[in-house]
Structure formats: C-alpha cells, structure tokens
Design a protein around this motif. Structure first.
Motif, PDB file in Angstrom:
ATOM      1  N   LEU A  86       0.831  -1.211   0.000  1.00  8.77           N
ATOM      2  CA  LEU A  86       0.000   0.000   0.000  1.00  8.77           C
ATOM      3  C   LEU A  86       0.863   1.257   0.000  1.00  8.77           C
ATOM      4  O   LEU A  86       0.667   2.167  -0.821  1.00  8.77           O
ATOM      5  N   ALA A  87       1.825   1.324   0.918  1.00 11.40           N
ATOM      6  CA  ALA A  87       2.679   2.513   1.008  1.00 11.40           C
ATOM      7  C   ALA A  87       3.519   2.684  -0.255  1.00 11.40           C
ATOM      8  O   ALA A  87       3.682   3.802  -0.763  1.00 11.40           O
ATOM      9  N   HIS A  88       4.043   1.576  -0.776  1.00 16.07           N
ATOM     10  CA  HIS A  88       4.896   1.643  -1.963  1.00 16.07           C
ATOM     11  C   HIS A  88       4.109   2.092  -3.189  1.00 16.07           C
ATOM     12  O   HIS A  88       4.594   2.902  -3.986  1.00 16.07           O
ATOM     13  N   CYS A  89       2.901   1.569  -3.379  1.00 14.63           N
ATOM     14  CA  CYS A  89       2.098   1.921  -4.560  1.00 14.63           C
ATOM     15  C   CYS A  89       1.870   3.416  -4.647  1.00 14.63           C
ATOM     16  O   CYS A  89       2.066   4.039  -5.702  1.00 14.63           O
ATOM     17  N   ILE A  90       1.446   4.016  -3.552  1.00 11.01           N
ATOM     18  CA  ILE A  90       1.096   5.442  -3.570  1.00 11.01           C
ATOM     19  C   ILE A  90       2.332   6.303  -3.788  1.00 11.01           C
ATOM     20  O   ILE A  90       2.359   7.199  -4.642  1.00 11.01           O
ATOM     21  N   ALA A  91       3.395   6.026  -3.026  1.00 12.98           N
ATOM     22  CA  ALA A  91       4.601   6.852  -3.128  1.00 12.98           C
ATOM     23  C   ALA A  91       5.304   6.669  -4.467  1.00 12.98           C
ATOM     24  O   ALA A  91       5.760   7.653  -5.082  1.00 12.98           O
ATOM     25  N   LYS A  92       5.391   5.432  -4.971  1.00 16.89           N
ATOM     26  CA  LYS A  92       6.105   5.193  -6.221  1.00 16.89           C
ATOM     27  C   LYS A  92       5.334   5.777  -7.405  1.00 16.89           C
ATOM     28  O   LYS A  92       5.942   6.258  -8.369  1.00 16.89           O
ATOM     29  N   ALA A  93       3.995   5.756  -7.358  1.00 10.97           N
ATOM     30  CA  ALA A  93       3.205   6.398  -8.422  1.00 10.97           C
ATOM     31  C   ALA A  93       3.513   7.888  -8.475  1.00 10.97           C
ATOM     32  O   ALA A  93       3.642   8.474  -9.567  1.00 10.97           O
ATOM     33  N   LEU A  94       3.629   8.525  -7.322  1.00 16.40           N
ATOM     34  CA  LEU A  94       3.949   9.949  -7.280  1.00 16.40           C
ATOM     35  C   LEU A  94       5.349  10.216  -7.829  1.00 16.40           C
ATOM     36  O   LEU A  94       5.573  11.192  -8.573  1.00 16.40           O
ATOM     37  N   LEU A  95       6.306   9.365  -7.513  1.00 19.89           N
ATOM     38  CA  LEU A  95       7.664   9.527  -8.030  1.00 19.89           C
ATOM     39  C   LEU A  95       7.699   9.401  -9.553  1.00 19.89           C
ATOM     40  O   LEU A  95       8.385  10.180 -10.243  1.00 19.89           O
ATOM     41  N   PHE A  96       6.957   8.440 -10.105  1.00 16.50           N
ATOM     42  CA  PHE A  96       6.960   8.278 -11.551  1.00 16.50           C
ATOM     43  C   PHE A  96       6.213   9.402 -12.254  1.00 16.50           C
ATOM     44  O   PHE A  96       6.547   9.753 -13.393  1.00 16.50           O
ATOM     45  N   MET A  97       5.199   9.967 -11.619  1.00 20.23           N
ATOM     46  CA  MET A  97       4.544  11.132 -12.213  1.00 20.23           C
ATOM     47  C   MET A  97       5.508  12.318 -12.265  1.00 20.23           C
ATOM     48  O   MET A  97       5.570  13.040 -13.269  1.00 20.23           O
ATOM     49  N   SER A  98       6.256  12.516 -11.194  1.00 16.99           N
ATOM     50  CA  SER A  98       7.253  13.590 -11.188  1.00 16.99           C
ATOM     51  C   SER A  98       8.330  13.339 -12.235  1.00 16.99           C
ATOM     52  O   SER A  98       8.727  14.247 -12.974  1.00 16.99           O
ATOM     53  N   ALA A  99       8.783  12.079 -12.347  1.00 14.22           N
ATOM     54  CA  ALA A  99       9.793  11.745 -13.349  1.00 14.22           C
ATOM     55  C   ALA A  99       9.268  11.976 -14.758  1.00 14.22           C
ATOM     56  O   ALA A  99       9.990  12.478 -15.633  1.00 14.22           O
TER      57      ALA A  99
END
Length: 614
Positions: A340-353
C-alpha cells in the motif's frame, strides 16, 4: 440498492473492458475527424464508474465477514471449473486502489501523450490492462488468477511495445514478454498439478487441502516452486528481474501502473497462495532467499543508474523483494502494508519523473539540474514521494517498514539489517536523484523547462495529498499500532538509517567524474552495479548461447535430414514416374492384369503375416 451493487460486483472489471472496446472506432481509424481524444474520454468515464461502484461496495461491506461467490462454469467427471470471487474489505479495497491509480494515470496520460497520434490505442490498452488487474484483486480461484495473469502479460507486452517503430522498444517488449513466459509456464504446470491433486482450484478449498494433505517431499517442493515461479516473474525478482528495467522504454503513464499496481498484483497473488505453500518448506526458503538477494542487489544497482526511470524501476524490484521476504516468513500483514505505502509513493515519483522527461526531452540524470525553481509542483511531488517511500516519520513508508522491523525483531532478527540497509540505500539513491535533477546549476536542457500542463499537474497534486494522508488512511484501517506499544529501538534504528542515507546523499560529490570514476576500484564497482552485476551478459553466454546452438542444430537437421529425406522421396517419385511412362502400352487388359497381380501379391503377404503370428 447497496445489495444490488454488491451482487453485481463482477461488473467492475468489465467497466474498463467496455471502455477499451469503445475506443476501437478511433484506435483502428474508423473515426478520424474528431481526433483520438473522445476515445480517451470514454475510457476515463468507464474507469470513473468502476471507482464509484467499488467505493460504494467498500463502504457497504466495511467490517463485514468476507463473502465467497461462485459461478459454476464446467463440471465433468472429476473436473470442476468454477469462477470463484471473494468480496471483503481487503479485496475491494485493493480493487479501489487499482482503479484510483488507473484513473489518475489516464488523466496524466492526457497531458503526457497529448500530441501522440496513437492516443486512442493507448487508452484502449490501458482499459484492457485495468480489467485484468481489477479481476485479479477479487479472484478467489487459482484458475481465474492464472487466466488473468496471462491477460496481464499480454497487456504488458502491448504497452511496452506501444512505440513499436523504435528498435529498443521492440526488443524491450519481446524481452518482457518472454521473461514473464518463463514464470508463467512453470506456474501453469503447478496449476495443472494442484488441480489434479486437490480436485479444486478455489483458494478456500486449496487452503483446507493444504492443511490435511500428505505428499512426498519431492512432489510438495516441486509443486511449491512451480506456484511461486509466476509471481517471481511478475514482480521482477531475481533471476527474472531484467524485464522491468527494459520495460521503461514504454510510455511513462503505463510505467506508473507497471511499477505500482502491476508488480503489486503479482505479489498479491503470491500472498493469496501463501497458505498453500506450507506444504513446501523449500519454496518458502526460496522466497526468502530471492527476496533478500533482489532487495539488496536492486538497491545497489539503482545507485549506479543514470537513467531516471531505470533507477526508480530497480527501487521497485527492491521493495517487492521485501514483500517476498514477508511471504516467505509467513507475515503477510507486513507485505500488504508495504504494498500500500509503496504503490502510492512510487506512483507519485513516476509522475514527477514523467514531468521532468516531458519538459527536458531527456532521461539522463547527468544532463539535468536546477529544476526546482522552474517546476515547483514537480519538485514537491518528487520530494513527497521520496519521504513517503523511505523510513522517515511520519509518512506511510515509515509505518510499513516499522511493522516489518517490529515483527522480525523477535522472530527473525537477521532480516532487520536487510530492511535497514534497503531503507538506507533507498534514501541515499533518491536523495542523489533529487540533487541531480532539481538542485545545482541549470543545464542546457533545463534552463527553460516549463512546469507540466494541468492534466499532469492535477494527478500529481492529488497524489501528494493522498501520500501525506496515508498514515491517516492506515489509522482508519486499524493498521497502525498504539503509541504505547511502539518499540523505541526499532523507531530509532529506522529513522537513523533513513537520515544517514539522506545526509550521505546530500553531501557526496556528484561531479562529472561521478558518472564514470577515474579510480579503478570505484570504476569497477560502479560498472558492476550499473550493468546489473553483468547478469544479462551471463545469460548471453549461457542460456541464450545454449538456445541459439540448439536452434542451429534443429535447423540443420530440419534442412538436411528431414527435408533431405522428403526431397529424396520426391525425386524418386519423379524419376520412377518418368521411367514408367515409357513402358505404358495404352491397352486396358494390361492395366487389369497389373492390378490383379498387385492385389494377389498383397493378399499373399497378408496371409503369410497372419500365419507367421499364429
């Protein structure tokens, strides 16, 4: 009304599938005058309906007992194939996470692929992609899960190969497909074997079967290893991990889902089959070993990458490795919390990337710098995503890792250094990437980089809010411990490892020689990590070489032996026919005599063989 929606929960995967079908007139070029955007709107509308439907069901079944709904499909003899689904707060919650992230990724794609001529085809593939993932979350049957995993593999192949005119994209799509097929074939063997042994493929029946069955150690361990092979490929774990790195050649909106919910779905299936794996201690040990190797190895590899998306993708493999450790040690609660924590944070990182890549037309970290003042929303997204992923108070990554440390502190102390080391390396790597992109002096490609358009900014800001609220969401789901029960030593170690990574990442030198050190020892270590411990080259001189030589041998046998025999028969037929035509008299009585003599010879041979046998 609520009961009607609950009984028709199976509509939810079909919403996105209908959306994919509605995009066909634009995807195949029947409608051209309107442009491809109406197709995107149809798919977005269907995803929104799926999210609303799932959210209503989630509210209706909160704190209720799980329900199992079975649709019988085929029953013949000892074979009983049925569609079994599980409705619970966990399964519906996972489905809502999938649809919510899919909706945000599709809105994001409107800005990222605004000028792409194949926008309609992309949204059609995303609908197909989403249908497979939502179906997997509610599946309560190994048969259905395997079929949907195959659908997910096909979707990955099509989305990675979206820009099929580029040679690297074609190679990446092929490698991703074939690598996953290795795990899928072994999983299929396990599915067939367990269906014959247990007589059912519904998870509830398989759980009861696993508790009472007595199999030989060889059979049980081989069955367990076959069942975990599929999730190993889907979650990009060693040795089937190289595909996720290459899959970054696809569009970034698809990479958002691939590095969050797609790999999480593979781990979700692994968590579902975990009660079955109690029959195979070797399979559980292999999960722990593979998870440990991938978590540590992928974190080291990520440190040496200079491609923005690839350094994030290796971080994904590392965190999924921690989930494998959780399943192998039979502590699935930690695995679900980490997902759960990884999905939300990693999606945000890839949007920024993706925002950085779109505005700079580059993924090379050595060509960036100074973007913080030009792209404040993108900078904030990367910073919040980083804080949400690593073990720093008070966001979701901290609470997920704390849960794992709390558990392993008592039962498996050797896992504690692994978790702390991965947290340290992740903090170090993301701090390094943040400095290279957003701090320092602007480079030629970043001097005039604008902020992302609103279709990309809205999903990013939305996910920033969700990431900041993740601890509150965990509290509402009763996933956080009481403050009085916190292990202070665990909290101090976790925060210290994250802070140490941030401090080291903030102070280490990142000059031009960083991308290629002058000192031989540093150069050797960086090359070792940058080329993924040379595993691809090892595959080339072993597996690829063996398959290539076997293919050449098969081709030679087919050309010179099989084809040679066939050609010999053909030539013999031609020459005998040519010779016989000169002895033809044209008289009917001669043909009759020849036929009678032939039948007579065959009859004599037949009677002789019968006498010989008796």
């Amino acid at each position: 009304m609520f009961e009607f929606l609950i009984q028709n929960f199976w509509y939810i995967p079909f919403y996105s599938l209908v959306g994919a079908i509605l995009t066909l007139p634009w995807s195949i070029g029947i409608i051209k005058r309107t442009g491809p955007r109406p197709a995107a709107y149809f798919n977005l509308l269907m995803t929104l309906l799926a999210l609303i439907h799932g959210s209503i069901i989630y509210q209706a079944i909160w704190n209720q007992e799980p329900r199992e709904i079975i649709f019988n499909w085929l029953e013949t003899g000892d074979l009983n194939l049925s569609f079994a689904f599980n409705i619970s707060s966990v399964t519906i919650g996972a489905m809502d996470v999938v649809t919510a992230l899919s909706l945000l990724a599709q809105v994001y794609a409107l800005g990222y692929l605004e000028k792409d001529w194949a926008l309609a085809r992309f949204f059609g593939l995303m609908g197909f992609f989403e249908a497979a993932m939502t179906g997997l979350t509610i599946s309560d049957s190994l048969f259905i899960s395997y079929a949907l995993l195959e659908m997910l593999t096909l979707s990955t192949y099509l989305l990675v190969g979206f820009w099929y005119a580029q040679p690297l994209v074609v190679t990446a799509a092929r490698d991703a497909f074939l690598t996953k097929r290795v795990g899928d074939v072994l999983l299929l063997m396990g599915v067939v074997a367990i269906s014959a042994l247990a007589g059912s493929m519904n998870f509830s029946d398989l759980y009861q079967w696993a508790e009472r069955v007595e199999l030989s150690p060889v059979t049980a361990n081989l069955l367990g290893l076959a069942l975990i092979a599929g999730p190993i490929g889907k979650c990009a774990q060693f040795p089937l991990h190289l595909w996720l790195d290459e899959a970054m050649e696809g569009p970034n909106p698809a990479s958002i889902l691939r590095n969050t919910v797609v790999v999480a779905i593979g781990a979700y299936v692994l968590i579902q089959i975990q009660p079955i794996l109690i029959i195979s201690p070797i399979a559980l040990a292999v999960l722990v070993a593979i998870g440990t190797v991938t978590a540590v190895g992928a974190s080291l590899v990520a440190l040496a990458q200079i491609d923005l998306k690839r350094t994030l993708s290796h971080s994904t493999s590392a965190y999924l490795g921690l989930v494998f450790i959780a399943v192998g040690t039979q502590w699935t609660t930690f695995g679900l919390l980490l997902l759960l924590a990884h999905c939300i944070a990693k999606a945000l990182l890839f949007m920024s990337a993706g925002g950085v890549i779109l505005t700079t037309n580059s993924q090379d970290l050595t060509e960036m710098g100074g973007l913080w003042s030009r792209m404040p929303a993108t900078t904030t997204s990367f910073l919040v995503g980083t804080l949400g992923l690593v073990g720093l108070l008070p966001l979701g990554g901290f609470w997920a890792l704390r849960e794992g440390l709390d558990v392993f502190w008592i039962i498996d102390p050797w896992v504690v250094p692994v978790l702390l080391f991965v947290n340290f390396l992740t903090a170090l790597n993301l701090t390094r990437v943040f400095r290279l992109i957003f701090l320092g002096e602007p480079q030629p490609k970043t001097k005039r980089a604008p902020e992302v358009p609103w279709p990309m900014a809205v999903p990013m800001v939305s996910l920033i809010i969700v990431t900041l609220l993740t601890p509150i969401i965990m509290e509402q789901l009763s996933l956080l411990p009481d403050w009085g029960y916190l292990n202070l030593a665990v909290v101090i170690l976790l925060v210290t490892s994250g802070l140490f990574g941030v401090i080291l990442g903030s102070t280490m030198e990142l000059g031009r020689t960083w991308s290629r050190p002058i000192q031989a020892p540093l150069r050797f270590a960086q090359d070792l990590f940058a080329y993924d411990f040379y595993i691809d080259r090892l595959y080339n001189v072993t597996v690829v070489f063996a398959v290539s030589q076997f293919s050449k041998l098969s081709a030679w046998i087919d050309r010179y032996i099989v084809d040679g025999a066939v050609n010999l028969v053909g030539l013999a037929t031609i020459f005998s026919g040519q010779g016989l035509k000169y002895g033809v008299s044209g008289q009917g009585q001669s043909y009759i005599v020849t036929i009678v003599l032939g039948i007579g010879v065959l009859g004599i041979l037949a009677f002789w063989l019968i006498d010989f046998r008796f």
